[in-house]
Design a protein around this motif. Structure first.
Motif, PDB file in Angstrom:
ATOM      1  N   CYS A  54      47.022  74.491  63.670  1.00 54.74           N
ATOM      2  CA  CYS A  54      46.559  73.192  63.546  1.00 54.74           C
ATOM      3  C   CYS A  54      46.488  72.526  65.077  1.00 54.74           C
ATOM      4  O   CYS A  54      45.404  71.708  65.141  1.00 54.74           O
ATOM      5  CB  CYS A  54      47.391  72.231  62.487  1.00 54.74           C
ATOM      6  N   SER A  55      47.376  72.560  65.625  1.00 55.96           N
ATOM      7  CA  SER A  55      47.494  71.812  66.806  1.00 55.96           C
ATOM      8  C   SER A  55      46.705  72.515  67.856  1.00 55.96           C
ATOM      9  O   SER A  55      45.909  71.769  68.602  1.00 55.96           O
ATOM     10  CB  SER A  55      49.073  72.109  67.480  1.00 55.96           C
ATOM     11  N   ALA A  56      46.383  73.644  67.936  1.00 48.61           N
ATOM     12  CA  ALA A  56      45.813  74.597  68.927  1.00 48.61           C
ATOM     13  C   ALA A  56      44.423  74.464  68.485  1.00 48.61           C
ATOM     14  O   ALA A  56      43.389  74.399  69.277  1.00 48.61           O
ATOM     15  CB  ALA A  56      46.293  76.006  68.983  1.00 48.61           C
ATOM     16  N   MET A  57      43.943  74.428  67.446  1.00 48.05           N
ATOM     17  CA  MET A  57      42.582  74.376  67.110  1.00 48.05           C
ATOM     18  C   MET A  57      41.961  73.035  66.436  1.00 48.05           C
ATOM     19  O   MET A  57      40.883  72.931  66.001  1.00 48.05           O
ATOM     20  CB  MET A  57      42.175  75.339  65.868  1.00 48.05           C
ATOM     21  N   ASP A  58      42.709  72.011  66.709  1.00 45.56           N
ATOM     22  CA  ASP A  58      42.337  70.621  66.257  1.00 45.56           C
ATOM     23  C   ASP A  58      41.942  70.565  64.782  1.00 45.56           C
ATOM     24  O   ASP A  58      40.936  69.872  64.291  1.00 45.56           O
ATOM     25  CB  ASP A  58      41.174  70.111  67.128  1.00 45.56           C
ATOM     26  N   VAL A  59      42.748  71.151  63.943  1.00 38.57           N
ATOM     27  CA  VAL A  59      42.553  71.121  62.384  1.00 38.57           C
ATOM     28  C   VAL A  59      42.761  69.454  62.106  1.00 38.57           C
ATOM     29  O   VAL A  59      43.655  68.882  62.475  1.00 38.57           O
ATOM     30  CB  VAL A  59      43.297  72.016  61.612  1.00 38.57           C
ATOM     31  N   PRO A  60      41.631  68.989  61.390  1.00 41.33           N
ATOM     32  CA  PRO A  60      41.817  67.519  61.081  1.00 41.33           C
ATOM     33  C   PRO A  60      43.062  67.348  60.115  1.00 41.33           C
ATOM     34  O   PRO A  60      43.488  68.220  59.285  1.00 41.33           O
ATOM     35  CB  PRO A  60      40.477  67.272  60.072  1.00 41.33           C
ATOM     36  N   ALA A  61      43.540  66.305  60.303  1.00 43.04           N
ATOM     37  CA  ALA A  61      44.761  65.884  59.485  1.00 43.04           C
ATOM     38  C   ALA A  61      44.718  65.892  58.015  1.00 43.04           C
ATOM     39  O   ALA A  61      45.633  66.371  57.399  1.00 43.04           O
ATOM     40  CB  ALA A  61      45.191  64.448  59.776  1.00 43.04           C
ATOM     41  N   HIS A  62      43.438  65.627  57.214  1.00 43.91           N
ATOM     42  CA  HIS A  62      43.540  65.975  55.826  1.00 43.91           C
ATOM     43  C   HIS A  62      43.468  67.221  55.397  1.00 43.91           C
ATOM     44  O   HIS A  62      43.570  67.555  54.131  1.00 43.91           O
ATOM     45  CB  HIS A  62      42.010  65.032  55.403  1.00 43.91           C
ATOM     46  N   LEU A  63      43.317  68.185  56.461  1.00 44.72           N
ATOM     47  CA  LEU A  63      43.342  69.617  56.071  1.00 44.72           C
ATOM     48  C   LEU A  63      44.576  70.167  56.483  1.00 44.72           C
ATOM     49  O   LEU A  63      44.855  71.554  56.125  1.00 44.72           O
ATOM     50  CB  LEU A  63      42.192  70.561  56.807  1.00 44.72           C
ATOM     51  N   ARG A  64      45.631  69.476  57.161  1.00 43.56           N
ATOM     52  CA  ARG A  64      46.899  69.887  57.328  1.00 43.56           C
ATOM     53  C   ARG A  64      47.848  69.954  56.184  1.00 43.56           C
ATOM     54  O   ARG A  64      48.439  70.570  56.112  1.00 43.56           O
ATOM     55  CB  ARG A  64      47.326  69.455  58.521  1.00 43.56           C
TER      56      ARG A  64
END
Length: 64
Positions: A54-64
């Motif tokens: 999530c951090s490396a690929m900028d996964v949106p917060a709502h998908l974390r």
């Protein structure tokens, strides 16, 4: 996090076909210079690997 949930989230974010390719080929500094598969094989917790992705690929917060 269960491993099945981890792979479901990977598939949701990257697409089913690309998730495994990314996990095998993309070396991440967040995982100590390992790929997702290498980190999991080395005993990393799935939640920690997911957080790194999530951090490396900028996964949106709502998908974390």
């Amino acid at each position: 996090m269960r491993l099945t949930i981890f792979w479901e989230r990977m598939a949701e974010h990257f697409g089913a076909a690309y998730a495994d390719s990314f996990a095998r080929d993309h070396v991440m500094t967040e995982l100590g210079g390992r790929t997702v598969h290498q980190a999991l094989d080395a005993g990393w917790e799935t939640k920690d690997v997911w957080r790194a992705v999530c951090s490396a690929m900028d996964v949106p917060a709502h998908l974390r």
